[in-house]
Design an enzyme around this catalytic site. Structure first.
Site, PDB file in Angstrom:
ATOM      1  N   ASN A   7       0.877  -1.167   0.000  1.00  0.00           N
ATOM      2  CA  ASN A   7       0.000   0.000   0.000  1.00  0.00           C
ATOM      3  C   ASN A   7       0.917   1.220   0.000  1.00  0.00           C
ATOM      4  O   ASN A   7       1.541   1.539   1.009  1.00  0.00           O
ATOM      5  CB  ASN A   7      -0.909  -0.007   1.232  1.00  0.00           C
ATOM      6  CG  ASN A   7      -1.841   1.195   1.263  1.00  0.00           C
ATOM      7  OD1 ASN A   7      -1.499   2.282   0.817  1.00  0.00           O
ATOM      8  ND2 ASN A   7      -3.035   1.005   1.810  1.00  0.00           N
ATOM      9  N   GLU A  34      -3.948   1.827  -2.889  1.00  0.00           N
ATOM     10  CA  GLU A  34      -4.033   3.273  -2.680  1.00  0.00           C
ATOM     11  C   GLU A  34      -3.105   4.030  -3.629  1.00  0.00           C
ATOM     12  O   GLU A  34      -2.337   4.900  -3.223  1.00  0.00           O
ATOM     13  CB  GLU A  34      -3.745   3.640  -1.219  1.00  0.00           C
ATOM     14  CG  GLU A  34      -4.894   3.325  -0.280  1.00  0.00           C
ATOM     15  CD  GLU A  34      -4.836   4.130   1.007  1.00  0.00           C
ATOM     16  OE1 GLU A  34      -5.437   5.221   1.044  1.00  0.00           O
ATOM     17  OE2 GLU A  34      -4.200   3.664   1.967  1.00  0.00           O
ATOM     18  N   ASP A 145      -3.744  -5.021   1.205  1.00  0.00           N
ATOM     19  CA  ASP A 145      -4.038  -4.383   2.490  1.00  0.00           C
ATOM     20  C   ASP A 145      -5.440  -4.827   2.897  1.00  0.00           C
ATOM     21  O   ASP A 145      -6.428  -4.378   2.324  1.00  0.00           O
ATOM     22  CB  ASP A 145      -3.955  -2.869   2.333  1.00  0.00           C
ATOM     23  CG  ASP A 145      -4.347  -2.121   3.591  1.00  0.00           C
ATOM     24  OD1 ASP A 145      -4.663  -2.767   4.611  1.00  0.00           O
ATOM     25  OD2 ASP A 145      -4.362  -0.875   3.551  1.00  0.00           O
ATOM     26  N   ASN A 147      -6.734  -4.474   5.984  1.00  0.00           N
ATOM     27  CA  ASN A 147      -7.276  -3.656   7.069  1.00  0.00           C
ATOM     28  C   ASN A 147      -7.865  -4.509   8.197  1.00  0.00           C
ATOM     29  O   ASN A 147      -8.874  -4.165   8.814  1.00  0.00           O
ATOM     30  CB  ASN A 147      -8.318  -2.665   6.538  1.00  0.00           C
ATOM     31  CG  ASN A 147      -7.677  -1.346   6.137  1.00  0.00           C
ATOM     32  OD1 ASN A 147      -6.911  -0.764   6.897  1.00  0.00           O
ATOM     33  ND2 ASN A 147      -7.983  -0.876   4.938  1.00  0.00           N
ATOM     34  N   ASP A 218      -1.298  -6.187   6.325  1.00  0.00           N
ATOM     35  CA  ASP A 218      -1.028  -6.499   4.914  1.00  0.00           C
ATOM     36  C   ASP A 218      -0.624  -7.967   4.845  1.00  0.00           C
ATOM     37  O   ASP A 218       0.304  -8.400   5.544  1.00  0.00           O
ATOM     38  CB  ASP A 218       0.091  -5.610   4.386  1.00  0.00           C
ATOM     39  CG  ASP A 218      -0.218  -4.132   4.569  1.00  0.00           C
ATOM     40  OD1 ASP A 218      -0.784  -3.535   3.646  1.00  0.00           O
ATOM     41  OD2 ASP A 218       0.097  -3.589   5.655  1.00  0.00           O
ATOM     42  N   ASP A 247       2.720   4.774   4.954  1.00  0.00           N
ATOM     43  CA  ASP A 247       2.563   4.238   6.298  1.00  0.00           C
ATOM     44  C   ASP A 247       2.586   2.709   6.310  1.00  0.00           C
ATOM     45  O   ASP A 247       2.625   2.095   7.374  1.00  0.00           O
ATOM     46  CB  ASP A 247       1.297   4.771   6.978  1.00  0.00           C
ATOM     47  CG  ASP A 247       0.072   4.762   6.089  1.00  0.00           C
ATOM     48  OD1 ASP A 247       0.187   4.432   4.888  1.00  0.00           O
ATOM     49  OD2 ASP A 247      -1.023   5.101   6.577  1.00  0.00           O
ATOM     50  N   HIS A 248       2.594   2.086   5.125  1.00  0.00           N
ATOM     51  CA  HIS A 248       2.728   0.636   4.976  1.00  0.00           C
ATOM     52  C   HIS A 248       4.092   0.304   4.370  1.00  0.00           C
ATOM     53  O   HIS A 248       4.716   1.147   3.726  1.00  0.00           O
ATOM     54  CB  HIS A 248       1.659   0.068   4.043  1.00  0.00           C
ATOM     55  CG  HIS A 248       0.257   0.246   4.501  1.00  0.00           C
ATOM     56  ND1 HIS A 248      -0.520  -0.803   4.953  1.00  0.00           N
ATOM     57  CD2 HIS A 248      -0.541   1.346   4.546  1.00  0.00           C
ATOM     58  CE1 HIS A 248      -1.717  -0.360   5.263  1.00  0.00           C
ATOM     59  NE2 HIS A 248      -1.759   0.946   5.031  1.00  0.00           N
TER      60      HIS A 248
END
Length: 257
Positions: A7, A34, A145, A147, A218, A247-248
């Site tokens: 991501n 994303e 991802d 979540n 992930d 952030d991933h």
């Protein structure tokens, strides 16, 4: 064969990071989430110069997924069949005899939010379609991802996170429904790492990276025909320490096929 997920939280911002990482780690397939780009803005030429063909479906500002491959992918799918949704969250194709499905699963926001209901409905539709895909492809990887942190051990603070969004019983049940179709979490095939290497995401807020306040959300899930050939699955956590990082971080599974 190495299959990766990342991501990137805006491919426009992180393109140089992706190109540099692929130069160092030339995986066979990389599922991106994303991307946050409309299709006319996707950097096809830059990735082609790096040796990768691109499949993608995107939208402005939000969501967007892509699949980068070193060889020509076939039989592409760009949405979740049978589920009406304007969000660009699913991409799939066959790569060197392996069905690769990349997903950017809904976040859900809060347990009492309509977005949480949407998340569970989305997972239900994914499971229905995935059952058909697994029946058609014995070698299949579902990655992206999700979540969802599957277990308390996949959070930096189980007491804080248990029962909250990303860690609630309904979300974990939705993920288990996918596993019950015959998939295995490649991460858990090996001795699990410690420290930063336990996680794949760290919040930008409140010094998440500095405090190692991470989650493992992930994942790389695979069918038995691939699991028996999986040699490694790990997160490349160094990417989170870069300037202007996502952030991933990338997660890569290595299959001896």
């Amino acid at each position: 064969m190495q299959i990766a997920t990342w991501n990137v939280n805006s491919l426009n911002v992180r393109l140089d990071h992706v190109l540099a990482w692929l130069e160092k780690y030339p995986v066979d397939a990389l599922a991106l989430q994303e991307t946050k780009l409309t299709d006319d803005k996707f950097p096809v030429e830059a990735l082609a110069e790096a040796g990768y063909q691109s499949l993608f479906t995107g939208q402005k500002t939000y969501n967007g997924v892509a699949l980068l491959t070193r060889t020509t992918a076939q039989d592409a799918v760009y949405a979740l069949p049978g589920f009406e949704d304007d969000h660009k969250r699913v991409i799939a194709a066959s790569v060197d005899g392996v069905r690769v499905i990349g997903v950017y699963c809904p976040n859900g926001q809060d347990l009492d939010s309509p977005k949480f209901e949407y998340k569970l409905a989305w997972f239900e539709a994914l499971a229905a379609w995935l059952k058909e895909e697994i029946a058609a492809h014995d070698k299949l990887v579902l990655t992206g991802d999700f979540n969802i942190a599957p277990r308390p051990e996949d959070t930096y603070d189980a007491e804080k996170w248990e029962g909250r969004i990303l860690c609630s019983p309904p979300e974990r049940a939705a993920l288990k429904t996918l596993l019950d179709l015959g998939l295995s979490d490649c991460w858990r095939l090996f001795d699990e790492p410690e420290g930063r290497h336990r996680f794949t995401w760290w919040d930008y807020r409140n010094g998440g990276w500095a405090r190692n306040a991470g989650l493992r959300i992930d994942h790389v899930l695979a069918t038995p025909a691939l699991v028996e050939h999986c040699r490694e699955c790990k997160a490349y956590v160094g990417e989170r320490g870069r300037k202007r990082p996502s952030d991933h971080v990338p997660v890569v599974a290595d299959f001896d096929v």
